[in-house]
Scaffold this motif. Structure first.
Motif, PDB file in Angstrom:
ATOM      1  N   LYS A  81      37.635  49.026  44.532  1.00  0.00           N
ATOM      2  CA  LYS A  81      37.991  47.629  44.748  1.00  0.00           C
ATOM      3  C   LYS A  81      39.070  47.539  45.825  1.00  0.00           C
ATOM      4  CE  LYS A  81      39.821  43.650  42.364  1.00  0.00           C
ATOM      5  NZ  LYS A  81      41.024  43.390  41.606  1.00  0.00           N
ATOM      6  N   ARG A  82      38.949  46.592  46.714  1.00  0.00           N
ATOM      7  CA  ARG A  82      39.908  46.426  47.797  1.00  0.00           C
ATOM      8  C   ARG A  82      41.215  45.854  47.257  1.00  0.00           C
ATOM      9  NH1 ARG A  82      39.036  43.066  53.408  1.00  0.00           N
ATOM     10  NH2 ARG A  82      41.066  43.587  54.236  1.00  0.00           N
ATOM     11  N   LEU A  83      42.320  46.411  47.756  1.00  0.00           N
ATOM     12  CA  LEU A  83      43.634  45.941  47.290  1.00  0.00           C
ATOM     13  C   LEU A  83      43.975  44.591  47.916  1.00  0.00           C
ATOM     14  CD1 LEU A  83      45.679  49.262  47.672  1.00  0.00           C
ATOM     15  CD2 LEU A  83      44.645  48.342  45.595  1.00  0.00           C
ATOM     16  N   THR A  84      44.686  43.774  47.153  1.00  0.00           N
ATOM     17  CA  THR A  84      45.142  42.487  47.683  1.00  0.00           C
ATOM     18  C   THR A  84      46.351  42.732  48.578  1.00  0.00           C
ATOM     19  OG1 THR A  84      46.638  42.108  45.847  1.00  0.00           O
ATOM     20  CG2 THR A  84      44.367  41.295  45.595  1.00  0.00           C
ATOM     21  N   ALA A  85      46.762  41.718  49.323  1.00  0.00           N
ATOM     22  CA  ALA A  85      47.909  41.842  50.224  1.00  0.00           C
ATOM     23  C   ALA A  85      49.159  42.212  49.444  1.00  0.00           C
ATOM     24  CB  ALA A  85      48.108  40.541  50.992  1.00  0.00           C
ATOM     25  N   GLU A  86      49.348  41.608  48.288  1.00  0.00           N
ATOM     26  CA  GLU A  86      50.528  41.896  47.470  1.00  0.00           C
ATOM     27  C   GLU A  86      50.511  43.346  46.985  1.00  0.00           C
ATOM     28  OE1 GLU A  86      54.062  41.675  45.919  1.00  0.00           O
ATOM     29  OE2 GLU A  86      53.203  40.014  47.068  1.00  0.00           O
TER      30      GLU A  86
END
Length: 97
Positions: A81-86
């Motif tokens: 899963k791609r990490l969010t900006a935070e």
């Protein structure tokens, strides 16, 4: 029509088999191993093609497909899963510490 019939009944394959058999028997045995296992040579290839063509004309419907069980199949692994900006910022901070 003769040229087409020759291609349909494997004349070009027969010619290649004969050429390889004379020039490089080792390569012939490697390339046509399944033909050799079925006792097919350049001399009886046309009869086999005619037999297959006759059977297709008698029943042109394709053979039924096999049902495949998805549980037994080896599928590609799921992408992470791609990490969010935070989460990316938090990860950067942790690497600095």
């Amino acid at each position: 029509a003769d040229v087409h019939a020759d291609k349909i009944y494997g004349g070009h394959v027969r010619d290649y088999m004969e050429k390889l058999k004379e020039d490089d028997p080792e390569k012939y045995a490697k390339h046509f191993s399944k033909y050799i296992a079925e006792n097919l040579g350049p001399e009886n290839l046309k009869e086999k093609y005619q037999d297959v063509h006759r059977k297709i004309r008698a029943n042109p419907s394709p053979a039924p497909k096999k049902k495949r069980d998805l549980k037994e199949m080896k599928l590609f692994p799921a992408r992470p899963k791609r990490l969010t900006a935070e989460e990316r910022r938090q990860r950067r901070v942790e690497k600095i510490k």
